[in-house]
Every structure is written in C-alpha cells, then in structure tokens.
Scaffold this active site. Structure first.
Site, PDB file in Angstrom:
ATOM      1  N   TYR A 103      -0.749 -13.185   4.185  1.00  0.00           N
ATOM      2  CA  TYR A 103      -1.597 -13.025   3.052  1.00  0.00           C
ATOM      3  C   TYR A 103      -2.638 -13.827   3.212  1.00  0.00           C
ATOM      4  CZ  TYR A 103      -2.546 -12.987  -1.978  1.00  0.00           C
ATOM      5  OH  TYR A 103      -3.092 -12.870  -3.431  1.00  0.00           O
ATOM      6  N   LYS A 129      -1.897  -8.470   4.215  1.00  0.00           N
ATOM      7  CA  LYS A 129      -2.592  -8.433   2.683  1.00  0.00           C
ATOM      8  C   LYS A 129      -3.849  -9.178   2.994  1.00  0.00           C
ATOM      9  CE  LYS A 129      -2.414  -9.383  -2.051  1.00  0.00           C
ATOM     10  NZ  LYS A 129      -1.460  -9.628  -3.167  1.00  0.00           N
TER      11      LYS A 129
END
Length: 292
Positions: free
Chosen positions: A134, A162
């Site tokens: 992320y 992400k």
C-alpha cells in the site's frame, strides 16, 4: 488468490462511547456485500488503523472472517511504521483465517527504498498469505519507487499493490515491469477508470460504501468493452468521489453513511466530525445522485 475488482476499504463502526461496535460490523459487512463489494480490507486507513488497539484489530479480523464465511476475500490491514509489530500482527491475523494481508509504507520514520524493501519482505515472510503493498505518500511521506515495487513483486506471496500516489506514469511503469500475476489496484476512487485504462486490476474503494452498485456498473462496462458508458458513469460519480475527501478520511464517508441511514458512529481523535458545511455538501451530493 484473486481479490476481485471492487474492494472496499471498510470503515470501523463505533458505538456512542467510541468503542468498536461488532454488531454494526456485521451489518456493515452484509450491506457492503449486498452492494457489490468483491473483497473487504479491514483496519486500513479508512478503518482508522492508527487509532485502533491491537486487540481491537484482532477482534475486527475475527468478526469479519466469521460473517463473510468465505463469500469474498478478507484482507487484514496489519501495516505500521514498526516492522516487528507489523510482522507479529500479520502472524496473528493469518491464524484468524483472513485471506490476505495489506501493509502500508512505513510512515514518520522516512525509510530509504532499501529500508522499505526490507520492511515488506519481513512482513511477507511472516505469512503464507498473499500480501498487498500500500503506497500512499500523502500520508506516509515516503514514496515506494517503481523499481522497489518491481523488486518486491518477485517475492512469491507479494501479489498486488494499492497505489495511491496519483501518478499514472508511475503506475504504467509498475504494470509494465511486474509479472502478469502481480495486480495493481487504484487507491483513489477518482482515478479508477484512468487506472483501468492502463491495465489496473481494480480499485480499493472508499466510495463503494455509498455508490457500490454504480462502481460495479462502471467496472463491468469497462471490462465489457463499453468504454463510453464507463466514462459517463465515471463523470457522474466523480463529485461524490471527491466530496468524500473534503475532510480527512474517513470523516466524510462515515457522515455520508449516516445521511443514508446507516450510522457507523463518529471518528476517533485526533480526527474530528465534519463541519456543518461539509455535511450539507455531502447531503447535496447524495441528493444529486438520486436525481441524476
């Protein structure tokens, strides 16, 4: 494991005293699944992970795993700026039966690219589950470079990213250089369609709390080859996507849920409730969606 295309970064419901409300968690899970969510990210940024205690995170993971009962993947947010703590939480989440792990870039410490590689490698080593990186430099200050992401993508159980740095050129570079089995997800709702157009797998969404069916329609239109319809939907949804971030997340999405009749409680300090002007703007955007 295929995490799907529309994943929801789930808010953490609190009761009137500010405690995690597991009954509301169950209702929220069912609501999200009924509205098109293909995967749930629990205790991420939108779940207020920095202000959740470890025992609260573990209770959330266990509750969501039980309620979901294998219908969709459950991804546990175990990241922090402490590698050892993240790895230990990853082990505990794995034992509770989650389907994947999401780990954020270490914030505040400002590690080098080498430090971030070692951080994520240690988390991946703590589990057999697929790990989603992320990258969110607006919050963590550091930006995971394309080169480091590519290097990490060759660790067998690091399978996705992400990406919330807002840089489409960077995303292209990542998609071009990583294996076909490695998937990039937009970390910004407003960049979902642009990211799809360059090869992203899907989105880890906040707006899907409010516009889940519409997000699915846009995704299905694009994947079905009807780019014009997908673009029309994107333009229609863009105001609410942007409106949910007029205050620090998840302040506005919790307020929007309340406006729609689903009270998930407030936010924990240092976050504060939205202003009356922000609430009025959200009300307007939600009303506009009904009539458009």
């Amino acid at each position: 494991m295929d995490f799907g295309h529309v994943l929801t970064a789930m808010v953490t419901p609190f009761d009137a005293k500010g405690n995690v409300d597991l009954e509301k968690v169950e209702r929220l899970v069912e609501f999200l699944l009924a509205n098109g969510t293909e995967g749930l990210v629990v205790a991420g940024t939108t779940g207020e992970s920095p202000t959740l205690r470890e025992e609260e995170k573990l209770a959330l993971f266990e509750k969501v795993v039980t309620v979901v009962n294998k219908r969709v993947p459950v991804i546990a947010g175990t990241g922090s700026n402490n590698t050892y703590v993240s790895a230990q939480l990853t082990k505990k989440a794995t034992a509770l039966g989650v389907d994947g792990i999401m780990a954020v870039t270490p914030y505040y410490n400002k590690p080098s690219q080498e430090g971030m590689y070692a951080h994520f490698a240690a988390i991946a080593e703590a589990t057999h589950l697929p790990v989603m990186l992320y990258n969110i430099p607006s919050r963590s200050v550091v930006n995971l470079s394309a080169e480091t992401i590519v290097k990490l993508s060759y660790i067998p159980n690091i399978t996705s990213l992400k990406e919330a740095n807002g840089d489409l050129d960077h995303m292209v570079s990542v998609i071009e250089q990583t294996p076909d089995t490695f998937h990039l997800y937009s970390g910004d709702d407003s960049l979902t369609l642009p990211a799809l157009s360059i090869g992203a797998k899907g989105v880890v969404s906040v707006a899907s709390h409010i516009i889940g069916p519409e997000m699915q329609q846009m995704m299905m239109a694009f994947r079905g080859g009807d780019v014009e319809h997908a673009a029309n939907l994107h333009r229609k949804l863009l105001p609410i996507m942007k409106g949910l971030f007029t205050a620090p997340n998840p302040t506005c999405v919790k307020a929007a849920l309340q406006i729609k009749g689903f009270d998930t409680g407030g936010v924990r300090l240092p976050l504060v409730p939205p202003t009356s002007e922000q609430r009025q703007h959200l009300q307007f955007l939600i009303e506009q969606l009904k009539v458009s």
